[in-house]
Motif scaffolding. Structure first.
Motif, PDB file in Angstrom:
ATOM      1  N   PHE A  39       0.825  -1.206   0.000  1.00  0.00           N
ATOM      2  CA  PHE A  39       0.000   0.000   0.000  1.00  0.00           C
ATOM      3  C   PHE A  39       0.861   1.258   0.000  1.00  0.00           C
ATOM      4  O   PHE A  39       0.493   2.275  -0.605  1.00  0.00           O
ATOM      5  N   ALA A  40       2.000   1.214   0.684  1.00  0.00           N
ATOM      6  CA  ALA A  40       2.898   2.370   0.664  1.00  0.00           C
ATOM      7  C   ALA A  40       3.452   2.594  -0.739  1.00  0.00           C
ATOM      8  O   ALA A  40       3.591   3.742  -1.196  1.00  0.00           O
ATOM      9  N   ALA A  41       3.782   1.505  -1.447  1.00  0.00           N
ATOM     10  CA  ALA A  41       4.273   1.629  -2.816  1.00  0.00           C
ATOM     11  C   ALA A  41       3.175   2.132  -3.753  1.00  0.00           C
ATOM     12  O   ALA A  41       3.427   2.973  -4.637  1.00  0.00           O
ATOM     13  N   LEU A  42       1.951   1.618  -3.572  1.00  0.00           N
ATOM     14  CA  LEU A  42       0.828   2.095  -4.380  1.00  0.00           C
ATOM     15  C   LEU A  42       0.553   3.573  -4.124  1.00  0.00           C
ATOM     16  O   LEU A  42       0.242   4.326  -5.049  1.00  0.00           O
ATOM     17  N   GLU A  43       0.687   3.978  -2.865  1.00  0.00           N
ATOM     18  CA  GLU A  43       0.476   5.382  -2.523  1.00  0.00           C
ATOM     19  C   GLU A  43       1.510   6.270  -3.213  1.00  0.00           C
ATOM     20  O   GLU A  43       1.171   7.341  -3.742  1.00  0.00           O
ATOM     21  N   LEU A  44       2.747   5.831  -3.211  1.00  0.00           N
ATOM     22  CA  LEU A  44       3.789   6.607  -3.887  1.00  0.00           C
ATOM     23  C   LEU A  44       3.485   6.713  -5.373  1.00  0.00           C
ATOM     24  O   LEU A  44       3.618   7.797  -5.978  1.00  0.00           O
ATOM     25  N   THR A  45       3.057   5.622  -5.977  1.00  0.00           N
ATOM     26  CA  THR A  45       2.708   5.639  -7.399  1.00  0.00           C
ATOM     27  C   THR A  45       1.550   6.589  -7.674  1.00  0.00           C
ATOM     28  O   THR A  45       1.567   7.362  -8.641  1.00  0.00           O
ATOM     29  N   ALA A  46       0.527   6.562  -6.805  1.00  0.00           N
ATOM     30  CA  ALA A  46      -0.639   7.429  -6.996  1.00  0.00           C
ATOM     31  C   ALA A  46      -0.274   8.899  -6.838  1.00  0.00           C
ATOM     32  O   ALA A  46      -0.771   9.763  -7.576  1.00  0.00           O
ATOM     33  N   VAL A  50      -0.519  12.126  -9.473  1.00  0.00           N
ATOM     34  CA  VAL A  50      -1.058  13.466  -9.226  1.00  0.00           C
ATOM     35  C   VAL A  50      -0.097  14.531  -9.749  1.00  0.00           C
ATOM     36  O   VAL A  50      -0.517  15.509 -10.379  1.00  0.00           O
ATOM     37  N   VAL A  51       1.195  14.335  -9.500  1.00  0.00           N
ATOM     38  CA  VAL A  51       2.189  15.287 -10.011  1.00  0.00           C
ATOM     39  C   VAL A  51       2.152  15.324 -11.533  1.00  0.00           C
ATOM     40  O   VAL A  51       2.261  16.394 -12.149  1.00  0.00           O
ATOM     41  N   ALA A  52       1.992  14.154 -12.175  1.00  0.00           N
ATOM     42  CA  ALA A  52       1.926  14.103 -13.635  1.00  0.00           C
ATOM     43  C   ALA A  52       0.681  14.806 -14.163  1.00  0.00           C
ATOM     44  O   ALA A  52       0.717  15.445 -15.225  1.00  0.00           O
ATOM     45  N   LEU A  53      -0.441  14.710 -13.433  1.00  0.00           N
ATOM     46  CA  LEU A  53      -1.677  15.354 -13.863  1.00  0.00           C
ATOM     47  C   LEU A  53      -1.665  16.855 -13.606  1.00  0.00           C
ATOM     48  O   LEU A  53      -2.402  17.603 -14.257  1.00  0.00           O
ATOM     49  N   PHE A  54      -0.850  17.296 -12.680  1.00  0.00           N
ATOM     50  CA  PHE A  54      -0.815  18.708 -12.315  1.00  0.00           C
ATOM     51  C   PHE A  54      -0.174  19.522 -13.429  1.00  0.00           C
ATOM     52  O   PHE A  54       0.875  19.160 -13.962  1.00  0.00           O
ATOM     53  N   LEU A  88       4.209  18.899  -4.628  1.00  0.00           N
ATOM     54  CA  LEU A  88       5.406  18.078  -4.471  1.00  0.00           C
ATOM     55  C   LEU A  88       5.526  17.467  -3.079  1.00  0.00           C
ATOM     56  O   LEU A  88       6.281  16.507  -2.881  1.00  0.00           O
ATOM     57  N   PHE A  89       4.785  18.004  -2.105  1.00  0.00           N
ATOM     58  CA  PHE A  89       4.808  17.399  -0.772  1.00  0.00           C
ATOM     59  C   PHE A  89       4.132  16.032  -0.760  1.00  0.00           C
ATOM     60  O   PHE A  89       4.390  15.218   0.128  1.00  0.00           O
ATOM     61  N   LEU A  90       3.267  15.780  -1.726  1.00  0.00           N
ATOM     62  CA  LEU A  90       2.537  14.510  -1.745  1.00  0.00           C
ATOM     63  C   LEU A  90       3.471  13.330  -2.011  1.00  0.00           C
ATOM     64  O   LEU A  90       3.529  12.385  -1.209  1.00  0.00           O
ATOM     65  N   PRO A  91       4.220  13.307  -3.131  1.00  0.00           N
ATOM     66  CA  PRO A  91       5.132  12.175  -3.336  1.00  0.00           C
ATOM     67  C   PRO A  91       6.260  12.113  -2.324  1.00  0.00           C
ATOM     68  O   PRO A  91       6.716  11.022  -1.964  1.00  0.00           O
TER      69      PRO A  91
END
Length: 510
Positions: A39-46, A50-54, A88-91
């Motif tokens: 789940f931590a890896a999936l969260e990082l991917t998600a 978000v950064v890519a969509l921004f 950028l704080f998200l990833p």
């Protein structure tokens, strides 16, 4: 505000919470660990998605906004969104949580499932703090960070006073939460007063709405000081900083790495305190600058006297937060961009240094310099990474610490030349205490048998430190990767604060 087609922001808030629930309900400990890692890896991917969509050039509005009614009788909404300041704080938060999970893989021996579930739960509510655009929702996420941290310190701390440390942290945070709540209520009631009519029906907690609502100068001063007080406790700023060294010594190092790396209090000052009370922010910018300068120099002087790596890193973190506040108080582009850059650096540099301290503590049972002499001979790989992170923390060119500190120091020189002297003194003291401790702990003859026999970094530990090292070097050589992401949002932030015709002249007063 641009709405989201798919609720990707809700996904990155609730994905770790679902992972926490899954880690708790399974009976097999190894399976629980793997679930937490997944789940931590999936969260990082998600979050990377978000950064890519921004779209950094789209404008200064919030993007990927999700808006739903929550408590209609009080006009409290589920309102989340992202902009150049927060994206950028998200990833980086997701990466640091993933590193903390990997770092604690073999060190947690009791209540293992609960431990990993709490790390994931803390990640979810922390992401919520960065995304919340409703003040009531923000306050909910803010307070929800307390229970996971309380249990992580109290149950898995490495010191004999860990329960007292957990209670001290909780009491400090509850104290800081009171002025935040008062400020939020004042803002909501002010909106109802401006609109007129029935107050409960016209309350507003939406950040975009509150930003557009005029706030009288007398209320601006009160709101600004209340928000500043609440966020200063969490940042932490002197004299509210004493909880961090205590937690660093008593709490688990992987959780301390999260506290050292995620400076939610400093983010709150940038996101809420300054824009919501712009006239007061301008009028009291010199007070904020002095506040930051005192924290910077005072904490650096105390760090210079430390003999324990974990306590030294705690005071170093407080000192660097002081530099961030000095930059924010400069009220110029260099200051706000340098502050955001430095806060991102905390996740990579301060968090990684605390994890390195945790590896040493787990192997040797101590991070006192007297117990670590000659560590470079027995742990060359760990020493190499420590050196990189240490040099990045003092702003060596080629690392991400250099452009951030350079922007902050230049911003202070432009706005408050006298305060810039404190920033330069802090930079010198930072190099002094880091290099002095490094010489004592990593060089010289080996005097302890445990140091001679200690195991160097394991492959799992080596991999996670490599990720931080690559990011530090990448952002160091290509700082525009960060700066171009927040440029539009930083310009809008600065424009809102400085477009105060009555008090704008106060901004440059030294």
């Amino acid at each position: 505000m641009s709405n989201a087609g798919f609720p990707v922001l809700s996904l990155i808030i609730f994905l770790p919470l679902f992972g926490a629930l899954a880690a708790v309900v399974v009976r097999n400990i190894r399976l629980a660990k793997n679930i937490a890692l997944l789940f931590a890896a999936l969260e990082l991917t998600a979050t990377l998605a978000v950064v890519a969509l921004f779209n950094a050039g789209l404008g200064n509005d919030f993007q990927l906004v999700e808006h739903h009614a929550w408590i209609p009788s009080l006009n409290i909404e589920y309102l989340i969104g992202v902009d150049g300041i927060s994206v950028l704080f998200l990833p980086m938060s997701a990466l640091l949580t993933l590193m903390a999970i990997i770092a604690s893989w073999n060190s947690v021996q009791h209540l293992t499932r609960f431990h990993f579930a709490l790390l994931l739960a803390l990640e979810g509510v922390t992401i919520g703090v960065f995304l919340a655009l409703d003040m009531a929702l923000f306050y909910l996420f803010w307070e929800l960070t307390l229970p996971p941290i309380f249990f992580l310190i109290g149950l898995w701390g490495i010191g004999s006073e860990r329960r007292n440390a957990a209670m001290k942290y909780t009491l400090f945070m509850l104290f800081g939460g009171v002025p935040l709540l008062f400020a939020i209520i004042i803002l909501a009631v002010n909106h109802a007063t401006v609109v007129g009519g029935n107050i409960p029906q016209n309350l507003a907690f939406s950040l975009p709405v509150l930003l557009a609502t005029p706030l009288p100068d007398n209320l601006q001063a009160l709101v600004f000081l209340l928000l500043l007080l609440g966020f200063a406790v969490k940042a932490p700023l002197a004299p509210f900083h004493t909880w961090l060294p205590t937690v660093a010594m008593e709490g688990p190092t992987q959780m301390t790495a999260l506290l050292a790396g995620l400076k939610l209090g400093a983010f709150g000052i940038i996101r809420f305190a300054m824009p919501l009370a712009p006239s007061a922010a301008v009028q009291y910018s010199w007070v904020l600058g002095i506040f930051g300068a005192v924290t910077l120099v005072y904490s650096a002087l105390i760090a210079l006297q430390q003999t324990n790596l974990r306590r030294l890193l705690a005071y170093a973190g407080v000192s660097h937060v002081g530099l961030v506040i000095v930059g924010v108080a400069s009220l110029n582009m260099q200051g706000i961009q340098g502050a955001i850059f430095q806060l991102l650096n905390f996740t990579m540099i301060a968090g990684s240094l605390m994890l390195v301290a945790g590896f040493i503590q787990h192997r040797l049972g101590s991070t006192e310099a007297i117990h670590l002499g000659g560590l470079a001979k027995s742990m060359p790989r760990l020493t190499c990474f420590y050196f990189l992170f240490m040099l990045a923390s003092i702003g060596l060119p080629g690392t991400s610490g250099f452009p951030a500190e350079l922007l902050l120091i230049i911003s202070t020189m432009l706005a408050h030349p006298s305060i810039s002297i404190a920033a330069l003194i802090g930079a010198v003291l930072s190099a002094a205490y880091m290099l002095s401790f490094t010489r004592r702990a990593f060089f010289g003859p080996i005097t302890q048998a445990g140091v001679r026999q200690v195991q160097d970094l394991r492959p799992r530990e080596l991999t996670l430190l490599c990720v931080s090292a690559l990011l530090i070097l990448g952002f160091g050589f290509f700082p525009n990767t960060v700066l171009k992401t927040n440029r539009v949002a930083a310009e809008a932030w600065l424009s809102r604060i400085m477009d105060q015709p009555v008090l704008a002249s106060e901004a440059g007063r030294d």
